[in-house]
Write a protein that holds these residues in place. Structure first.
Motif, short mmCIF file in Angstrom:
data_model
loop_
_atom_site.label_atom_id
_atom_site.label_comp_id
_atom_site.label_asym_id
_atom_site.label_seq_id
_atom_site.Cartn_x
_atom_site.Cartn_y
_atom_site.Cartn_z
N GLY A 161 0.77 -0.85 -0.16
CA GLY A 161 0.02 0.38 -0.09
C GLY A 161 0.76 1.53 0.13
N TYR A 162 2.04 1.39 0.72
CA TYR A 162 2.59 2.87 1.08
C TYR A 162 3.42 2.17 -0.45
N ALA A 163 3.74 1.27 -0.71
CA ALA A 163 4.61 1.92 -2.05
C ALA A 163 4.22 2.16 -3.13
N MET A 164 2.51 2.12 -3.07
CA MET A 164 1.48 2.88 -4.24
C MET A 164 1.65 4.33 -4.12
N TYR A 165 1.61 4.02 -2.46
CA TYR A 165 2.28 6.50 -2.44
C TYR A 165 3.08 6.72 -3.27
N ALA A 166 4.56 5.64 -2.99
CA ALA A 166 5.76 5.94 -3.64
C ALA A 166 6.05 5.95 -4.58
N ILE A 167 5.09 6.12 -5.78
CA ILE A 167 5.38 5.57 -7.21
C ILE A 167 4.95 6.98 -7.22
N ASP A 168 3.40 7.44 -6.84
CA ASP A 168 3.21 8.86 -7.09
C ASP A 168 1.72 8.93 -6.37
N MET A 169 1.01 10.89 -6.34
CA MET A 169 0.04 10.75 -5.56
C MET A 169 -1.03 10.76 -6.62
N LEU A 170 -0.74 10.54 -7.93
CA LEU A 170 -2.36 10.60 -8.37
C LEU A 170 -3.76 9.80 -7.71
N PRO A 171 -4.40 10.26 -7.91
CA PRO A 171 -5.59 9.49 -7.31
C PRO A 171 -5.90 7.76 -7.81
N VAL A 172 -5.34 7.50 -8.84
CA VAL A 172 -5.56 6.05 -8.75
C VAL A 172 -4.84 5.28 -7.95
N PHE A 173 -3.56 5.55 -7.38
CA PHE A 173 -2.27 5.04 -6.81
C PHE A 173 -2.60 5.84 -5.57
N LEU A 174 -3.36 6.56 -5.06
CA LEU A 174 -4.29 6.74 -3.86
C LEU A 174 -4.61 5.48 -3.24
N ILE A 175 -5.86 5.48 -4.45
CA ILE A 175 -7.03 3.92 -4.30
C ILE A 175 -6.27 3.30 -4.29
N LEU A 176 -5.28 2.83 -4.72
CA LEU A 176 -4.36 1.54 -4.58
C LEU A 176 -4.25 1.77 -3.25
N GLY A 177 -3.68 2.00 -3.58
CA GLY A 177 -2.36 2.39 -1.84
C GLY A 177 -3.72 2.09 -0.74
N THR A 178 -4.35 2.35 -0.78
CA THR A 178 -5.70 2.50 0.10
C THR A 178 -6.10 1.54 0.10
N LEU A 179 -6.49 0.78 -0.72
CA LEU A 179 -6.95 -0.61 -0.64
C LEU A 179 -6.32 -1.86 -0.32
N PHE A 180 -5.13 -1.60 -0.60
CA PHE A 180 -3.70 -2.44 -0.27
C PHE A 180 -3.96 -2.58 1.78
N TRP A 181 -3.51 -1.28 2.31
CA TRP A 181 -3.23 -0.94 3.56
C TRP A 181 -5.19 -1.59 4.40
N THR A 182 -5.72 -1.63 3.70
CA THR A 182 -7.20 -1.47 4.02
C THR A 182 -7.18 -3.49 4.23
N LEU A 183 -7.17 -4.06 3.40
CA LEU A 183 -7.25 -5.45 3.09
C LEU A 183 -6.18 -5.63 3.65
N SER A 184 -5.06 -5.55 3.95
CA SER A 184 -4.01 -5.80 5.41
C SER A 184 -5.42 -5.23 7.18
N GLU A 185 -6.00 -4.76 6.43
CA GLU A 185 -6.98 -4.46 8.26
C GLU A 185 -7.65 -5.66 8.43
N ILE A 186 -8.51 -6.26 7.35
CA ILE A 186 -9.89 -6.41 7.55
C ILE A 186 -9.04 -8.17 7.51
N VAL A 187 -8.13 -8.64 7.20
CA VAL A 187 -7.51 -9.84 6.41
C VAL A 187 -6.36 -10.23 7.90
N GLY A 188 -6.04 -9.03 8.13
CA GLY A 188 -4.26 -9.26 9.20
C GLY A 188 -4.65 -8.85 11.00
N VAL A 189 -5.84 -8.26 11.47
CA VAL A 189 -6.09 -7.06 12.33
C VAL A 189 -6.51 -8.04 13.06
N PRO A 190 -7.55 -9.04 13.05
CA PRO A 190 -8.19 -9.71 13.83
C PRO A 190 -7.76 -11.13 14.67
#
Length: 437
Positions: free
Chosen positions: A311-340
């Motif tokens: 997710g944060y590697a996506m932000y490192a590419i660029d701050m364009l909306p497409v990378f912002l959305i992809l990056g946020t989706l990745f670390w959001t998936l981390s929450e739903i998969v790993g946190v419990p």
């Protein structure tokens, strides 16, 4: 009909959301209800700065008070783990809720700034006692094969409560800040009453006391300390990884809004990303847990940590909306998969007499990471700009590797990973581990 069904291979399938809820003990349901009620009115941290500036204190004084609140929260989880083991999870929860109710109400009447800081420190610390106690109680009450799912339910109660709380708080603050804090005091008091009435009490009957004395005479009780947690070197490695994970994870609150603004993007995108994260977690975490709860713990850890790095590697590419959305989706998936699973993990591996401390130690490390992370992220952003995301990705990779080394299979009775008795040995802290792992 049995709560577990067999799949085509004849192995037991993990229970689903509603099935788990039906089979969850009444005491655990009461605990979840209490957490939800208290989080619906978790106003203090959100409105502390506004409250103090409204009372005539400067912005810097309000900022210091917020920092003291964060320090108290870290201290409180460590003390809460000790209290949970020393007294009982029920006692720690009652002390936490009853004590914080009084302290929250006292803030309305304190005028002297040093006393306000002391009250904020105390209310933050005491208010956190319940967290390791609650997870310890969930571990104690829940069958091992349902622990991850019930932990996901606990997370849902916390997330739903803290999502709705700002809206309720704004409405109350428009009327009066006094009303705001009285409402929070009443909510935590309600949780305290629920804990007092519904959570299981230690058996203090004469027969139980005699049986305990006889057992202690044959096998003296083990007195646990936090140093015993640190002697479990693999768990200590996992806590280091969890600290680094928290440092990176919280950058969505610190470096991300600054990076979006510096890239010339509308701050609307930041609000949209956070809203997207909240909606996905609220609607998908329980469903994902249905499948993830059967995965090996190391697979969950590797998947969750790697998704944050991506997710944060996506932000490192660029701050364009497409990378912002992809990056946020990745670390959001981390929450739903790993946190419990990650928050259930300490209870899975801890010996009973250290369960509260194991849970408290991990939650303390997360709190430290969440405190250090924003300071580090903003400092790095001010010096290296968008390259902060490269560094955060690298830190997360290190955390992933360290976590994978430190984590081990749970061997709680009834889990799929339980080794046969001949294959089980004990660590220096009494934790049952599989020597082949």
């Amino acid at each position: 009909m049995s709560g577990e069904v067999a799949d085509e291979t004849g192995t037991k399938a993990r229970p689903g959301v509603f099935e788990t809820w039906r089979q969850t003990p009444r005491e655990a349901k009461a605990l979840l209800a209490g957490v939800f009620v208290s989080k619906l009115a978790s106003f203090l941290q959100i409105f502390l700065v506004l409250f103090l500036t409204h009372r005539g204190f400067s912005g810097s004084q309000a900022g210091w008070a917020l920092g003291v609140y964060g320090a108290g929260a870290v201290l409180g989880t460590a003390i809460g783990g000790w209290l949970s083991d020393r007294l009982s999870p029920r006692s720690a929860t009652v002390i936490s809720m009853m004590g914080s109710a009084v302290l929250i109400a006292s803030l309305i009447y304190i005028k002297y700034y040093p006393l306000i800081l002391l009250a904020v420190l105390l209310v933050s610390a005491v208010g956190q006692f319940y967290r390791p106690a609650a997870q310890s109680m969930i571990t104690q009450l829940t069958p091992p094969d349902k622990l991850v799912m019930v932990t996901a339910m606990y997370m849902l109660c916390v997330n739903l409560g803290t999502t709705v709380a700002p809206l309720i708080g704004v409405a109350l603050a428009e009327i009066s800040y006094n009303l705001l804090f009285w409402a929070e005091a009443l909510a935590v008091l309600t949780f305290g009453v629920i804990a007092l009435v519904a959570l299981p009490k230690p058996d203090r009957s004469a027969a139980a006391a005699a049986a305990k004395a006889k057992a202690e005479e044959a096998d003296p009780p083990i007195r646990g300390r936090y140093v015993d947690v640190l002697r479990d070197y693999r768990y200590s490695l996992f806590m280091v990884a969890f600290f680094l994970q928290a440092v990176v994870y919280v950058q969505y609150t610190a470096a991300l809004p600054l990076a979006i603004k510096a890239a010339g993007q509308s701050i609307w995108w930041y609000g949209a990303l956070i809203t997207m994260n909240a909606i996905i977690c609220a609607t998908c975490q329980m469903i994902a847990t249905k499948f993830v709860q059967g995965w090996p713990i190391r697979v969950v850890q590797l998947t969750g940590f790697t998704l944050v790095a991506l997710g944060y590697a996506m932000y490192a590419i660029d701050m364009l909306p497409v990378f912002l959305i992809l990056g946020t989706l990745f670390w959001t998936l981390s929450e739903i998969v790993g946190v419990p699973t990650m928050f259930a993990y300490p209870g899975m591996i801890a010996p009973p007499h250290l369960r509260g401390r194991y849970i408290g130690a991990m939650q303390t490390m997360f709190g430290l990471g969440a405190t250090v992370g924003p300071v580090l992220g903003v400092l790095l952003f001010e010096h290296i700009g968008q390259r902060v995301w490269i560094w955060m990705t690298l830190i997360e990779v290190v955390a992933t590797v360290i976590g994978a080394i430190g984590i081990r299979r749970a061997t709680a009775p009834g889990t799929d990973d339980t080794p046969t008795p001949d294959s089980v040995v004990e660590s220096p802290t009494g934790v049952a581990v599989d020597p082949a792992d």
